[in-house]
Write a protein that holds these residues in place. Structure first.
Motif, PDB file in Angstrom:
ATOM      1  N   GLU A  25      26.531  45.169   9.579  1.00 20.45           N
ATOM      2  CA  GLU A  25      27.484  44.893   8.978  1.00 20.45           C
ATOM      3  C   GLU A  25      27.518  43.429  10.122  1.00 20.45           C
ATOM      4  OE1 GLU A  25      31.607  46.582   8.882  1.00 20.45           O
ATOM      5  OE2 GLU A  25      31.949  44.498   8.180  1.00 20.45           O
ATOM      6  N   ARG A  26      27.625  43.618  11.792  1.00 17.62           N
ATOM      7  CA  ARG A  26      27.924  42.614  12.424  1.00 17.62           C
ATOM      8  C   ARG A  26      26.721  41.333  11.859  1.00 17.62           C
ATOM      9  NH1 ARG A  26      29.019  46.553  17.059  1.00 17.62           N
ATOM     10  NH2 ARG A  26      27.002  45.881  17.715  1.00 17.62           N
ATOM     11  N   LEU A  27      25.601  41.617  12.115  1.00 19.62           N
ATOM     12  CA  LEU A  27      24.526  40.775  11.951  1.00 19.62           C
ATOM     13  C   LEU A  27      24.641  40.315  10.659  1.00 19.62           C
ATOM     14  CD1 LEU A  27      21.647  42.405  12.732  1.00 19.62           C
ATOM     15  CD2 LEU A  27      22.354  40.587  13.808  1.00 19.62           C
ATOM     16  N   ILE A  28      25.739  40.573   9.762  1.00 19.84           N
ATOM     17  CA  ILE A  28      25.991  40.044   8.178  1.00 19.84           C
ATOM     18  C   ILE A  28      26.329  38.898   8.222  1.00 19.84           C
ATOM     19  CG2 ILE A  28      26.634  39.994   5.783  1.00 19.84           C
ATOM     20  CD1 ILE A  28      24.925  41.950   5.532  1.00 19.84           C
ATOM     21  N   THR A  29      27.788  40.201   9.654  1.00 21.05           N
ATOM     22  CA  THR A  29      28.918  39.276   9.148  1.00 21.05           C
ATOM     23  C   THR A  29      28.886  37.562  10.524  1.00 21.05           C
ATOM     24  OG1 THR A  29      30.807  40.557   9.719  1.00 21.05           O
ATOM     25  CG2 THR A  29      31.221  39.437  10.432  1.00 21.05           C
ATOM     26  N   ALA A  30      27.773  38.068  11.324  1.00 24.62           N
ATOM     27  CA  ALA A  30      27.447  36.870  12.163  1.00 24.62           C
ATOM     28  C   ALA A  30      26.476  35.959  11.542  1.00 24.62           C
ATOM     29  CB  ALA A  30      26.505  37.256  13.184  1.00 24.62           C
ATOM     30  N   LEU A  31      25.750  36.013  10.379  1.00 22.70           N
ATOM     31  CA  LEU A  31      25.194  35.199   9.688  1.00 22.70           C
ATOM     32  C   LEU A  31      26.247  34.422   8.646  1.00 22.70           C
ATOM     33  CD1 LEU A  31      22.027  36.598   8.426  1.00 22.70           C
ATOM     34  CD2 LEU A  31      22.223  35.055   9.641  1.00 22.70           C
ATOM     35  N   LEU A  32      27.025  34.969   8.498  1.00 24.92           N
ATOM     36  CA  LEU A  32      28.422  34.621   7.441  1.00 24.92           C
ATOM     37  C   LEU A  32      28.442  33.290   8.237  1.00 24.92           C
ATOM     38  CD1 LEU A  32      29.407  37.347   5.173  1.00 24.92           C
ATOM     39  CD2 LEU A  32      28.384  35.237   4.575  1.00 24.92           C
ATOM     40  N   GLU A  33      29.266  33.774   9.379  1.00 22.60           N
ATOM     41  CA  GLU A  33      29.930  32.477  10.327  1.00 22.60           C
ATOM     42  C   GLU A  33      29.535  31.482  10.683  1.00 22.60           C
ATOM     43  OE1 GLU A  33      31.374  35.070  13.451  1.00 22.60           O
ATOM     44  OE2 GLU A  33      33.158  36.011  12.301  1.00 22.60           O
ATOM     45  N   LEU A  34      28.424  31.934  10.722  1.00 23.49           N
ATOM     46  CA  LEU A  34      27.553  30.447  11.675  1.00 23.49           C
ATOM     47  C   LEU A  34      27.213  29.789  10.279  1.00 23.49           C
ATOM     48  CD1 LEU A  34      25.730  29.218  13.656  1.00 23.49           C
ATOM     49  CD2 LEU A  34      23.462  30.539  12.600  1.00 23.49           C
ATOM     50  N   SER A  35      27.215  30.936   9.385  1.00 23.75           N
ATOM     51  CA  SER A  35      26.663  29.747   7.589  1.00 23.75           C
ATOM     52  C   SER A  35      27.885  28.731   7.135  1.00 23.75           C
ATOM     53  CB  SER A  35      26.539  30.411   6.607  1.00 23.75           C
ATOM     54  OG  SER A  35      27.438  30.664   5.365  1.00 23.75           O
ATOM     55  N   ARG A  36      29.406  29.376   7.759  1.00 22.51           N
ATOM     56  CA  ARG A  36      30.467  28.809   7.990  1.00 22.51           C
ATOM     57  C   ARG A  36      30.598  26.954   8.276  1.00 22.51           C
ATOM     58  NH1 ARG A  36      33.922  33.744   7.613  1.00 22.51           N
ATOM     59  NH2 ARG A  36      33.097  35.267   6.150  1.00 22.51           N
ATOM     60  N   THR A  37      30.033  27.622   9.838  1.00 20.86           N
ATOM     61  CA  THR A  37      30.485  26.714  10.227  1.00 20.86           C
ATOM     62  C   THR A  37      29.466  25.132   9.785  1.00 20.86           C
ATOM     63  OG1 THR A  37      27.782  27.002  11.813  1.00 20.86           O
ATOM     64  CG2 THR A  37      30.571  27.728  12.411  1.00 20.86           C
ATOM     65  N   GLY A  38      28.564  25.413   9.439  1.00 22.37           N
ATOM     66  CA  GLY A  38      28.180  24.058   8.639  1.00 22.37           C
ATOM     67  C   GLY A  38      29.138  23.508   7.297  1.00 22.37           C
ATOM     68  N   GLN A  39      29.582  24.600   6.898  1.00 25.40           N
ATOM     69  CA  GLN A  39      29.763  24.271   5.502  1.00 25.40           C
ATOM     70  C   GLN A  39      31.134  23.722   5.364  1.00 25.40           C
ATOM     71  OE1 GLN A  39      29.974  27.646   3.342  1.00 25.40           O
ATOM     72  NE2 GLN A  39      27.276  26.993   2.683  1.00 25.40           N
ATOM     73  N   PHE A  40      32.370  23.988   6.380  1.00 22.64           N
ATOM     74  CA  PHE A  40      33.351  23.866   6.624  1.00 22.64           C
ATOM     75  C   PHE A  40      33.824  22.187   6.600  1.00 22.64           C
ATOM     76  CE2 PHE A  40      33.971  24.962  10.680  1.00 22.64           C
ATOM     77  CZ  PHE A  40      34.754  24.250  10.866  1.00 22.64           C
ATOM     78  N   THR A  41      34.606  21.724   6.038  1.00 19.12           N
ATOM     79  CA  THR A  41      34.698  20.175   6.129  1.00 19.12           C
ATOM     80  C   THR A  41      35.538  19.332   7.500  1.00 19.12           C
ATOM     81  OG1 THR A  41      35.045  19.884   3.853  1.00 19.12           O
ATOM     82  CG2 THR A  41      35.830  17.505   5.519  1.00 19.12           C
ATOM     83  N   LEU A  42      34.916  18.758   8.149  1.00 18.32           N
ATOM     84  CA  LEU A  42      35.815  18.208   9.362  1.00 18.32           C
ATOM     85  C   LEU A  42      36.307  17.028   9.462  1.00 18.32           C
ATOM     86  CD1 LEU A  42      32.582  18.901  11.740  1.00 18.32           C
ATOM     87  CD2 LEU A  42      34.204  20.363  11.973  1.00 18.32           C
ATOM     88  N   HIS A  43      37.392  17.508  10.201  1.00 21.00           N
ATOM     89  CA  HIS A  43      39.122  16.581  10.093  1.00 21.00           C
ATOM     90  C   HIS A  43      39.253  15.709  11.170  1.00 21.00           C
ATOM     91  CE1 HIS A  43      40.005  17.914   5.968  1.00 21.00           C
ATOM     92  NE2 HIS A  43      40.382  19.652   6.716  1.00 21.00           N
ATOM     93  N   SER A  44      38.834  14.271  11.193  1.00 22.82           N
ATOM     94  CA  SER A  44      38.433  13.584  12.298  1.00 22.82           C
ATOM     95  C   SER A  44      40.298  13.389  12.947  1.00 22.82           C
ATOM     96  CB  SER A  44      37.284  12.969  12.236  1.00 22.82           C
ATOM     97  OG  SER A  44      37.678  11.714  12.885  1.00 22.82           O
ATOM     98  N   GLU A  45      40.350  13.052  13.948  1.00 19.43           N
ATOM     99  CA  GLU A  45      41.674  12.803  14.520  1.00 19.43           C
ATOM    100  C   GLU A  45      41.416  12.643  15.580  1.00 19.43           C
ATOM    101  OE1 GLU A  45      45.077  15.474  13.921  1.00 19.43           O
ATOM    102  OE2 GLU A  45      43.559  17.113  13.754  1.00 19.43           O
TER     103      GLU A  45
END
Lengths: 367, 156
Positions: free
Chosen positions: A196-216
Motif C-alpha cells: 500500500e505504501r508503494l502504491i500511495t507513493a506512486l500515486l503521489e508522484l504521479s500527482r506531482t506531474g499532474q496538478f496545475t502550477l499557479h505562478s505568482e
C-alpha cells in the motif's frame, strides 16, 4: 586583372566592347546606363540594390561588385571600374542561409520531439495513476480480510480458553492459533502494508506531474517559515539547529515550493550523522534571472556511488535511518523542473550534503 | 451520546462493484454494533433502481429511509459520481444522506464529491471506527441502531 576574373586572354579582350563582359540579356540596358553615367559621372557603386554578374569567356556568370570612378585623362574623360569577384562571399552567404534553414528544421524536429516526450510522459503518468488506483481494489480486500481473519482468530482464542481443555491440548491449539495462523497473518498484513505504501507513493508522484502550477511572486521567507513550523515535530525530536539566511523572492507555485523545501529540510533532519547535533542552513541568492536556494546539512552524506540515482524514484540510500519509499527527491526534481529550474547536490560522506535548486526570479512571460 | 430508536428506521444501502469490499463493509457495520438493515447492490444503475423502486427492485418495501454508502470508482456506464450527481439534483432524493467511499484519498476525487454536495467520505479499507465517525459527521447517529456500543466509542 580583368583577364583573370573573366578568364580571357589579354589579347582577346583588347578592343572588344565592354558589353562583352555583361550578361547577354542586359547588354542594351548596360549600354544605355553607361551613356547616362558619362553625362553625370560620380564616384559610386554600380547598380546599387541589384545583384551584378559578369560573363566569363566560357559563358559562366560570376557574381561581382563594381565601383565606378570618373577620371580625367589627357585623352578626355574616362572611367575606372573596380571589379571584385564576390563569388566567395556569395557562397558564404548561401552557406549561412542553408545553415539557418537547417537550424530551423532541426528546431522544428526538436520541438516535435519535445512534444512527443511530453505526450509520452503524460501517458506514463496517466498509466501510473490508473494502475496504482486499480491495484488498490484487490489490496483493500487483502488488508480487510486478513484483518477479519485476525478478529476471527482472537474470537476463537477466547472461545478455546473458555472451554477448559486439558493443558496440553490447549497449548497445542494456542500454537496453531498464534504461530500458524496469527504469525502467518502478520506476514501477509505487513506485506500488504508495504504494498500500500508503494502504491500511495506512486500515486503521489504521479500527482506531482499532474496538478496545475499557479505562478505568482512568492514570499520565500514566509513559505520556509511555514514549512519549518509543519516540520516542528521531527525538527524538535532531532534537536536540530536550523539557520535561515537571506531568501530572495522567486516566482512559482506556493504549494509546490513549500513541498520542495519541506522534502529537502526533512531529509536534512532525518539523515543526521549519529552523535552530532543536526545543523541545517537554508539560504538563497539571485543569479542570472534565477534564484538559487540551498539546504545544507551536516548529516551522513550521500555515498559517491549513489549520486547518479539520487533523484530517481524508489531509491533509498540509508533505508535503516528513516521510514520512506524513496520518492521525496524524485518529487523535488519533478517540481523544480516543472518550474523551469534545476536541482543538484554536493555531498561529502560523513560531513554533510548541500542541495541546491533554482527557481525563476522574475515573473515569467505567459507561454 | 448514543441514542436508540426502533430497528429498521434507516436502511443502509451499500453500493460497491467489488464483492469483497461490500462484504468487508457489512462485517464492519456488524462489528460497530450497528443493526440496521443492510442492502448491497453492485453498480450505479442498480443503486438508482433501488432508490427509485424500479427494475429488479420494483417491489422493495416502500417508505424506507436510506443512508447510502457509495463507492466513487465503479466501472460501467453509471459510476459513483454519476449516482451522487443524480441523487443531489433530484428533489425527491437530494436529502438522502450519502457517505462516499474512496479507495484513495485522491484530492481530485474528494473535491468532486464536495462540489456535488457530499462532504463525508471514508477511505477504504473501512473500519468500524471510521464508519461511526462518518455517521456522526452527517448527524445521523440517533437514527442508527447500535445495540452494543464499543467501550472506546462511549469515551469519544
Amino acid at each position: 586583372v580583368a583577364e583573370t576574373l573573366f578568364s580571357y586572354d589579354h589579347d582577346a579582350l583588347l578592343g572588344q566592347p565592354l558589353e562583352l563582359l555583361v550578361p547577354s540579356g542586359l547588354r542594351d540596358e548596360h549600354e544605355a546606363l553607361r551613356r547616362g553615367y558619362s553625362d553625370a559621372p560620380s564616384a559610386r557603386p554600380m547598380g546599387s540594390g541589384r545583384d551584378l554578374a559578369g560573363v566569363r569567356q566560357d559563358g559562366a556568370e560570376v557574381p561581382i561588385e563594381i565601383l565606378l570612378s570618373p577620371l580625367e585623362t589627357p585623352d578626355g574623360p574616362a572611367v575606372i571600374a573596380g571589379i571584385v569577384d564576390i563569388s566567395g562571399r556569395k557562397r558564404s552567404e548561401a552557406a549561412l542561409h542553408q545553415a539557418i534553414e537547417d537550424l530551423s528544421i532541426a528546431n522544428l524536429g526538436l520541438s516535435r520531439a519535445n512534444a512527443t516526450i511530453r505526450h509520452k510522459s503524460e501517458e506514463v503518468e496517466a498509466f501510473v495513476y490508473i494502475v496504482s488506483h486499480d491495484l488498490r481494489t484487490p489490496l483493500i480486500n487483502l488488508q480487510g480480510f486478513s484483518r477479519e481473519l485476525q478478529f476471527g482468530c482472537a474470537a476463537l482464542r477466547r472461545a478455546v480458553d473458555a472451554i477448559g481443555m486439558p493443558e496440553e491440548t490447549l497449548r497445542g491449539l494456542h500454537t496453531i492459533l498464534d504461530e500458524d495462523i496469527d504469525g502467518t497473518l502478520h506476514y501477509i498484513r505487513s506485506s500488504a502494508t508495504k504494498f500500500e505504501r508503494l502504491i500511495t507513493a506512486l500515486l503521489e508522484l504521479s500527482r506531482t506531474g499532474q496538478f496545475t502550477l499557479h505562478s505568482e511572486t512568492l514570499d520565500i521567507p514566509a513559505i520556509v517559515a511555514a514549512t519549518l513550523e509543519s516540520l516542528g515535530q521531527p525538527i524538535g525530536e532531532a534537536c536540530a539547529d536550523i539557520e535561515v539566511g537571506a531568501l530572495p523572492d522567486a516566482t512559482g507555485d506556493a504549494t509546490a515550493v513549500g513541498q520542495i523545501f519541506g522534502n529537502l529540510i526533512e531529509n536534512a533532519v532525518k539523515y543526521a550523522q549519529p552523535g552530532r547535533t543536526p545543523r541545517v542552513e537554508i539560504g538563497g541568492e539571485v543569479a542570472e534571472g534565477m534564484v538559487r536556494y540551498w539546504v545544507r546539512d551536516n548529516g551522513v552524506g550521500i555515498p559517491e556511488s549513489a549520486r547518479a540515482r539520487l533523484f530517481q524514484v524508489f531509491q533509498r540510500f540509508h533505508p535503516n535511518m528513516a521510514e520512506g519509499e524513496g520518492i521525496g527527491l524524485a518529487s523535488v526534481r519533478r517540481l523544480v523542473e516543472r518550474h523551469g529550474g534545476t536541482v543538484w547536490a554536493d555531498s561529502a560522506p560523513g560531513v554533510g550534503t548541500s542541495f541546491h535548486f533554482t527557481l525563476p526570479a522574475k515573473p515569467q512571460e505567459p507561454a | 451520546v448514543i441514542s436508540f430508536s426502533s430497528a429498521g428506521s434507516v436502511t443502509i444501502l451499500v453500493v460497491d462493484d467489488d464483492g469483497g469490499h461490500s462484504e468487508l463493509i457489512r462485517r464492519n457495520l456488524r462489528r460497530a454494533a450497528i443493526r440496521n438493515p443492510v442492502t448491497i447492490v453492485h453498480g450505479g444503475q442498480e443503486a438508482l433502481d433501488f432508490v427509485h423502486r424500479r427494475g429488479a427492485h420494483a417491489d422493495r418495501a416502500d417508505g424506507l429511509r436510506l443512508l447510502i454508502l457509495l463507492d466513487i470508482n465503479m466501472p460501467g456506464p453509471v459510476n459513483g459520481i454519476d449516482v451522487l450527481r443524480h441523487l443531489k439534483s433530484t428533489p425527491a432524493t437530494q436529502s438522502i444522506p450519502v457517505i462516499m467511499l474512496t479507495s484513495t484519498d485522491d484530492p481530485r476525487e474528494i473535491a468532486r464529491c464536495y462540489e456535488l454536495g457530499c462532504n463525508v467520505y471514508i477511505t477504504k479499507p473501512i473500519d468500524s471506527q471510521m464508519f461511526v465517525e462518518a455517521i456522526r459527521r452527517i448527524g445521523l447517529l440517533v437514527e442508527i441502531v447500535r445495540v452494543k456500543p464499543l467501550s472506546t466509542e462511549q469515551a469519544a
